[in-house]
Write an enzyme that holds these catalytic residues in place. Structure first.
Site, PDB file in Angstrom:
ATOM      1  N   LYS A  74       2.512  -3.296   7.284  1.00 16.03           N
ATOM      2  CA  LYS A  74       2.733  -3.487   5.841  1.00 16.03           C
ATOM      3  C   LYS A  74       4.175  -3.082   5.481  1.00 16.03           C
ATOM      4  O   LYS A  74       4.834  -3.753   4.705  1.00 16.03           O
ATOM      5  CB  LYS A  74       1.725  -2.679   5.016  1.00 16.03           C
ATOM      6  CG  LYS A  74       0.277  -3.141   5.119  1.00 16.03           C
ATOM      7  CD  LYS A  74       0.026  -4.548   4.591  1.00 16.03           C
ATOM      8  CE  LYS A  74       0.123  -4.669   3.089  1.00 16.03           C
ATOM      9  NZ  LYS A  74      -0.328  -6.013   2.622  1.00 16.03           N
ATOM     10  N   THR A 117       0.819  -1.213   0.000  1.00 20.16           N
ATOM     11  CA  THR A 117       0.000   0.000   0.000  1.00 20.16           C
ATOM     12  C   THR A 117       0.855   1.267   0.000  1.00 20.16           C
ATOM     13  O   THR A 117       1.970   1.260   0.548  1.00 20.16           O
ATOM     14  CB  THR A 117      -0.912  -0.013   1.248  1.00 20.16           C
ATOM     15  OG1 THR A 117      -1.443   1.294   1.467  1.00 20.16           O
ATOM     16  CG2 THR A 117      -0.148  -0.398   2.516  1.00 20.16           C
ATOM     17  N   ASP A 118       0.301   2.349  -0.541  1.00 23.44           N
ATOM     18  CA  ASP A 118       1.005   3.636  -0.497  1.00 23.44           C
ATOM     19  C   ASP A 118       1.026   4.208   0.927  1.00 23.44           C
ATOM     20  O   ASP A 118       1.733   5.181   1.196  1.00 23.44           O
ATOM     21  CB  ASP A 118       0.372   4.650  -1.478  1.00 23.44           C
ATOM     22  CG  ASP A 118      -1.060   5.030  -1.140  1.00 23.44           C
ATOM     23  OD1 ASP A 118      -1.654   4.435  -0.211  1.00 23.44           O
ATOM     24  OD2 ASP A 118      -1.602   5.932  -1.806  1.00 23.44           O
ATOM     25  N   GLU A 119       0.271   3.587   1.847  1.00 22.78           N
ATOM     26  CA  GLU A 119       0.237   4.107   3.222  1.00 22.78           C
ATOM     27  C   GLU A 119       1.566   3.918   3.934  1.00 22.78           C
ATOM     28  O   GLU A 119       1.816   4.545   4.956  1.00 22.78           O
ATOM     29  CB  GLU A 119      -0.900   3.450   4.011  1.00 22.78           C
ATOM     30  CG  GLU A 119      -2.231   3.768   3.366  1.00 22.78           C
ATOM     31  CD  GLU A 119      -3.444   3.387   4.192  1.00 22.78           C
ATOM     32  OE1 GLU A 119      -3.341   3.324   5.421  1.00 22.78           O
ATOM     33  OE2 GLU A 119      -4.497   3.170   3.574  1.00 22.78           O
ATOM     34  N   TYR A 158      -1.486  -0.563  11.106  1.00 24.06           N
ATOM     35  CA  TYR A 158      -1.697  -1.227   9.806  1.00 24.06           C
ATOM     36  C   TYR A 158      -0.542  -0.923   8.855  1.00 24.06           C
ATOM     37  O   TYR A 158       0.116  -1.835   8.336  1.00 24.06           O
ATOM     38  CB  TYR A 158      -3.030  -0.789   9.183  1.00 24.06           C
ATOM     39  CG  TYR A 158      -3.105  -1.094   7.689  1.00 24.06           C
ATOM     40  CD1 TYR A 158      -3.118  -2.407   7.224  1.00 24.06           C
ATOM     41  CD2 TYR A 158      -3.144  -0.059   6.740  1.00 24.06           C
ATOM     42  CE1 TYR A 158      -3.162  -2.693   5.861  1.00 24.06           C
ATOM     43  CE2 TYR A 158      -3.188  -0.338   5.374  1.00 24.06           C
ATOM     44  CZ  TYR A 158      -3.195  -1.663   4.947  1.00 24.06           C
ATOM     45  OH  TYR A 158      -3.232  -1.939   3.596  1.00 24.06           O
TER      46      TYR A 158
HETATM   47  P1  NAD Z   1      -9.680  -7.513   2.750  1.00 28.65           P
HETATM   48  O1  NAD Z   1      -9.628  -7.179   4.196  1.00 28.65           O
HETATM   49  O2  NAD Z   1     -10.932  -7.264   1.987  1.00 28.65           O
HETATM   50  O3  NAD Z   1      -9.339  -9.056   2.535  1.00 28.65           O
HETATM   51  C1  NAD Z   1      -8.292  -9.696   3.218  1.00 28.65           C
HETATM   52  C2  NAD Z   1      -8.413 -11.201   2.953  1.00 28.65           C
HETATM   53  O4  NAD Z   1      -7.301 -11.859   3.581  1.00 28.65           O
HETATM   54  C3  NAD Z   1      -9.675 -11.824   3.529  1.00 28.65           C
HETATM   55  O5  NAD Z   1     -10.251 -12.723   2.592  1.00 28.65           O
HETATM   56  C4  NAD Z   1      -9.170 -12.573   4.768  1.00 28.65           C
HETATM   57  O6  NAD Z   1      -9.969 -13.713   5.097  1.00 28.65           O
HETATM   58  C5  NAD Z   1      -7.783 -12.983   4.310  1.00 28.65           C
HETATM   59  N1  NAD Z   1      -6.869 -13.208   5.452  1.00 28.65           N
HETATM   60  C6  NAD Z   1      -6.662 -12.391   6.529  1.00 28.65           C
HETATM   61  N2  NAD Z   1      -5.765 -12.944   7.363  1.00 28.65           N
HETATM   62  C7  NAD Z   1      -5.391 -14.127   6.797  1.00 28.65           C
HETATM   63  C8  NAD Z   1      -4.486 -15.148   7.176  1.00 28.65           C
HETATM   64  N3  NAD Z   1      -3.791 -15.075   8.326  1.00 28.65           N
HETATM   65  N4  NAD Z   1      -4.335 -16.222   6.366  1.00 28.65           N
HETATM   66  C9  NAD Z   1      -5.039 -16.311   5.203  1.00 28.65           C
HETATM   67  N5  NAD Z   1      -5.924 -15.384   4.802  1.00 28.65           N
HETATM   68  C10 NAD Z   1      -6.087 -14.308   5.592  1.00 28.65           C
HETATM   69  O7  NAD Z   1      -8.443  -6.757   2.101  1.00 28.65           O
HETATM   70  P2  NAD Z   1      -8.318  -6.034   0.680  1.00 28.65           P
HETATM   71  O8  NAD Z   1      -8.859  -4.668   0.792  1.00 28.65           O
HETATM   72  O9  NAD Z   1      -8.813  -6.953  -0.365  1.00 28.65           O
HETATM   73  O10 NAD Z   1      -6.737  -5.905   0.587  1.00 28.65           O
HETATM   74  C11 NAD Z   1      -5.946  -6.938   0.015  1.00 28.65           C
HETATM   75  C12 NAD Z   1      -4.483  -6.546   0.077  1.00 28.65           C
HETATM   76  O11 NAD Z   1      -4.286  -5.343  -0.633  1.00 28.65           O
HETATM   77  C13 NAD Z   1      -3.942  -6.296   1.484  1.00 28.65           C
HETATM   78  O12 NAD Z   1      -2.645  -6.835   1.563  1.00 28.65           O
HETATM   79  C14 NAD Z   1      -3.916  -4.792   1.619  1.00 28.65           C
HETATM   80  O13 NAD Z   1      -2.916  -4.369   2.501  1.00 28.65           O
HETATM   81  C15 NAD Z   1      -3.624  -4.396   0.187  1.00 28.65           C
HETATM   82  N6  NAD Z   1      -4.121  -3.061  -0.222  1.00 28.65           N
HETATM   83  C16 NAD Z   1      -5.419  -2.727  -0.020  1.00 28.65           C
HETATM   84  C17 NAD Z   1      -5.890  -1.475  -0.454  1.00 28.65           C
HETATM   85  C18 NAD Z   1      -7.340  -1.072  -0.285  1.00 28.65           C
HETATM   86  O14 NAD Z   1      -7.685   0.057  -0.600  1.00 28.65           O
HETATM   87  N7  NAD Z   1      -8.220  -1.939   0.171  1.00 28.65           N
HETATM   88  C19 NAD Z   1      -5.015  -0.591  -1.070  1.00 28.65           C
HETATM   89  C20 NAD Z   1      -3.683  -0.973  -1.268  1.00 28.65           C
HETATM   90  C21 NAD Z   1      -3.256  -2.212  -0.836  1.00 28.65           C
HETATM   91  P1  TYD Z   2     -10.344   4.210   4.738  1.00 32.39           P
HETATM   92  O1  TYD Z   2     -11.321   3.724   3.729  1.00 32.39           O
HETATM   93  O2  TYD Z   2     -10.379   3.618   6.101  1.00 32.39           O
HETATM   94  O3  TYD Z   2      -8.902   4.049   4.067  1.00 32.39           O
HETATM   95  P2  TYD Z   2      -7.455   4.562   4.616  1.00 32.39           P
HETATM   96  O4  TYD Z   2      -7.567   5.091   5.966  1.00 32.39           O
HETATM   97  O5  TYD Z   2      -6.696   3.274   4.592  1.00 32.39           O
HETATM   98  O6  TYD Z   2      -7.007   5.567   3.608  1.00 32.39           O
HETATM   99  O7  TYD Z   2     -10.500   5.777   4.881  1.00 32.39           O
HETATM  100  C1  TYD Z   2     -10.333   6.658   3.780  1.00 32.39           C
HETATM  101  C2  TYD Z   2     -10.424   8.067   4.304  1.00 32.39           C
HETATM  102  O8  TYD Z   2     -11.756   8.295   4.793  1.00 32.39           O
HETATM  103  C3  TYD Z   2      -9.502   8.332   5.477  1.00 32.39           C
HETATM  104  O9  TYD Z   2      -9.018   9.683   5.394  1.00 32.39           O
HETATM  105  C4  TYD Z   2     -10.399   8.196   6.690  1.00 32.39           C
HETATM  106  C5  TYD Z   2     -11.754   8.673   6.182  1.00 32.39           C
HETATM  107  N1  TYD Z   2     -12.936   8.040   6.822  1.00 32.39           N
HETATM  108  C6  TYD Z   2     -13.932   8.833   7.394  1.00 32.39           C
HETATM  109  O10 TYD Z   2     -13.876  10.078   7.353  1.00 32.39           O
HETATM  110  N2  TYD Z   2     -14.991   8.220   7.969  1.00 32.39           N
HETATM  111  C7  TYD Z   2     -15.113   6.858   8.052  1.00 32.39           C
HETATM  112  O11 TYD Z   2     -16.107   6.353   8.626  1.00 32.39           O
HETATM  113  C8  TYD Z   2     -14.085   6.059   7.454  1.00 32.39           C
HETATM  114  C9  TYD Z   2     -14.160   4.558   7.488  1.00 32.39           C
HETATM  115  C10 TYD Z   2     -13.009   6.687   6.847  1.00 32.39           C
END
Ligand code: NAD
Ligand code: TYD
Length: 336
Positions: free
Chosen positions: A154, A125-127, A150
């Site tokens: 990562k 992630t870019d975070e 988090y």
């Molecule tokens: P999500 O929370 O929707 O899904 C996570 C999945 O991982 C779930 O199916 C969960 O059951 C599985 N999981 C969790 N712990 C596990 C373990 N110990 N063993 C096996 N499976 C396990 O997450 P997402 O939003 O789909 O994100 C997927 C990946 O992408 C993550 O690594 C996250 O850091 C990265 N990512 C997410 C975003 C975003 O905006 N959601 C952005 C950039 C990167």
């Molecule tokens: P989020 O979807 O949790 O992603 P991230 O924190 O990983 O970027 O949140 C996106 C942005 O929205 C973040 O600045 C936090 C804000 N946010 C709210 O203002 N209210 C909410 O209820 C949530 C979940 C997020």
């Protein structure tokens, strides 16, 4: 090519598997997922009968299980999505983040090294860069300054993965994407939470002044970028994946309310998230240069598609927003 996908029952992993099988990216996909609160086999209904697909219920921290699976399936590549992925949950309980994101990645790296896999894509992630001051944009050499448990977990797993390239020549590729949105996203993240609350005329909790900036990436664009990195990327390299669409949160929520025809008065300012990053901003030229990938779905179109999906899948939303979700919602938002 045979791929092992971890965390394929989650939001991005399931989109990746659906697309990979629909478009024939791989000959076989094995999905290892623990099915935490975020894992949902309903997300994979489209592929469950597909002969090219296998689901394995298990934990990436279980090194013996992962080793057995790699021995049995001999995949050429691992695409590692499995993680605890929500910042607010990492504030309420960081332990699972260290366990899955750091120790789980370590366990996978060890098993991958022993099995001699040809590609290990670590989805990050870019975070990890932390908050970026205007007008800068982080490229892949930007220092890591994660703010939340988090993003710190990562960043730790990114460094561990890269060390396996430097030390053991395991062909690791790290991708760092910006905020994803799209169908099947668990309604704890900003966009699906706001859509599903607005559909029920419930208050939309805006943290602090709502002027924090995120760069939005449609989930299918992210999946295509991961494929590009897997097939065209260099081992040991990091690739940023941005949506090229930076918006303040409040503007995103207004756009959702406009599409739904709901009043802005549903927005409710609540206490800010501790350690809240003000702005994320990354460059994506490195991946674009080697692969020609670019985000293809404009935010307006992706948002409309996403909102329509939540409207048409009320059953999925209702099942997900019960039990554990209600307890989480109460813990994170009550009295805020
Ligand atoms: P999500 O929370 O929707 O899904 C996570 C999945 O991982 C779930 O199916 C969960 O059951 C599985 N999981 C969790 N712990 C596990 C373990 N110990 N063993 C096996 N499976 C396990 O997450 P997402 O939003 O789909 O994100 C997927 C990946 O992408 C993550 O690594 C996250 O850091 C990265 N990512 C997410 C975003 C975003 O905006 N959601 C952005 C950039 C990167
Ligand atoms: P989020 O979807 O949790 O992603 P991230 O924190 O990983 O970027 O949140 C996106 C942005 O929205 C973040 O600045 C936090 C804000 N946010 C709210 O203002 N209210 C909410 O209820 C949530 C979940 C997020």
């Amino acid at each position: 090519m045979k791929w092992l996908v971890t965390g394929g029952a989650g939001f991005i992993g399931s989109a990746f598997i659906r697309l990979a099988l629909r478009e024939g990216w791989a000959a076989r996909v094995v999905n290892l997922d623990k099915l935490t609160y975020a894992g949902n086999l309903e997300n994979l209904a489209e592929v469950q009968e597909d002969a090219r697909y296998r689901f394995v219920h298990g934990d990436i921290c279980d090194t013996a299980l992962v080793a057995r699976l790699l021995e049995e399936e001999r995949p050429e590549a691992i695409v590692h999505f499995a993680a605890e992925s929500h910042v607010d949950r990492s504030i309420l309980g960081p332990a699972a983040f260290v366990e899955t994101n750091v120790r789980g990645t370590f366990s996978l790296l060890e098993a991958a090294r022993a099995a001699g896999v040809e590609r290990f894509v670590h989805v990050s992630t870019d975070e990890v860069y932390g908050s970026i001051e205007e007008p800068h944009e982080a490229d892949e050499t930007w220092p890591l300054r994660p703010s939340s448990p988090y993003s710190a977990s990562k960043a730790g797993s990114d460094l561990l993965a890269l060390s396996y390239f430097a030390t053991f020549r395991l062909p690791v590729i790290v991708t760092r994407a910006s905020n994803n949105y799209g169908p099947y996203q668990f309604p704890e993240k900003l966009i699906p939470l706001m859509i599903s609350n607005a559909l029920e005329d419930k208050p939309l909790p805006i943290y602090g002044d709502g002027m924090q900036v995120r760069d939005w990436l449609y989930v299918e664009d992210h999946c295509r970028a991961i494929r590009a990195a897997l097939e065209k990327g260099e081992p040991g390299e990091i690739y940023n994946i941005g949506g090229s669409r930076a918006l303040p949160n409040r503007r995103v929520v207004e756009m959702i309310l406009d599409i739904l025809g709901k009043p802005y008065s549903l927005m409710q300012a609540v206490k800010d998230r501790p350690g809240h990053d003000r702005r994320y901003a990354i460059t994506t030229e490195k991946l674009e240069k080697i692969s020609g990938w670019r985000p293809a779905v404009p935010f307006e179109e992706g948002l409309e598609r996403t909102i329509r999906w939540y409207q048409e899948n009320a059953g999925w939303v209702a099942r997900v927003k019960s039990g554990e979700y209600l307890r989480y919602y109460e813990q994170n938002y009550a009295g805020r």
